[in-house]
Design a protein around this motif. Sequence first.
Motif, mmCIF file in Angstrom:
data_model
loop_
_atom_site.group_PDB
_atom_site.id
_atom_site.type_symbol
_atom_site.label_atom_id
_atom_site.label_comp_id
_atom_site.label_asym_id
_atom_site.label_seq_id
_atom_site.Cartn_x
_atom_site.Cartn_y
_atom_site.Cartn_z
ATOM 1 N N LYS A 15 0.826 -1.200 0.000
ATOM 2 C CA LYS A 15 0.000 0.000 0.000
ATOM 3 C C LYS A 15 0.867 1.258 0.000
ATOM 4 O O LYS A 15 0.623 2.197 -0.768
ATOM 5 C CB LYS A 15 -0.919 -0.017 1.223
ATOM 6 N N LEU A 16 1.903 1.288 0.869
ATOM 7 C CA LEU A 16 2.815 2.435 0.890
ATOM 8 C C LEU A 16 3.511 2.618 -0.450
ATOM 9 O O LEU A 16 3.608 3.736 -0.963
ATOM 10 C CB LEU A 16 3.868 2.263 1.984
ATOM 11 N N LEU A 17 4.011 1.518 -1.011
ATOM 12 C CA LEU A 17 4.731 1.591 -2.276
ATOM 13 C C LEU A 17 3.808 2.013 -3.419
ATOM 14 O O LEU A 17 4.222 2.772 -4.299
ATOM 15 C CB LEU A 17 5.404 0.255 -2.582
ATOM 16 N N ALA A 18 2.555 1.549 -3.397
ATOM 17 C CA ALA A 18 1.609 1.920 -4.448
ATOM 18 C C ALA A 18 1.259 3.402 -4.386
ATOM 19 O O ALA A 18 1.035 4.032 -5.421
ATOM 20 C CB ALA A 18 0.339 1.076 -4.331
ATOM 21 N N LYS A 19 1.219 3.955 -3.186
ATOM 22 C CA LYS A 19 0.890 5.376 -3.030
ATOM 23 C C LYS A 19 2.039 6.279 -3.462
ATOM 24 O O LYS A 19 1.837 7.450 -3.750
ATOM 25 C CB LYS A 19 0.533 5.680 -1.572
ATOM 26 N N GLY A 20 3.259 5.742 -3.476
ATOM 27 C CA GLY A 20 4.405 6.519 -3.918
ATOM 28 C C GLY A 20 5.145 7.189 -2.775
ATOM 29 O O GLY A 20 4.776 7.060 -1.609
#
Length: 117
Positions: free
Chosen positions: A38-43
Amino acid sequence: MNSAHTPSPSDTLARLADTLASRRPDRGGNPDTSYTAKLLAKGPDAFLKKIGEEATELVMAAKDGHPDRIVAETADLWFHCLVALTHFNLRPEDVLAELARREGLSGLAEKASRPKD
């Protein structure tokens, strides 16, 4: 004699980095089931905000002199820094190599030798 291998801290960091890499959305990490994905997808804004929050919480724990909280907040900060490394396709081994490069150098001399931006 116990023949079990006690993992070194660098082994732990490498295993954690491998797990984090597997959570990258481009490698099948699912933001619906994984906090890291989730963190990585949000950038970067998402994990950089968490790094700032965790650093502040570490400062407060240290100011209050709570050893258990200092350790817990440091772990949280390191985790989110590892997420940042994952995003940028870097590994904790890169950071360890940089620390090894600096080992034995005067901190003042090392800082003075850095390129001026």
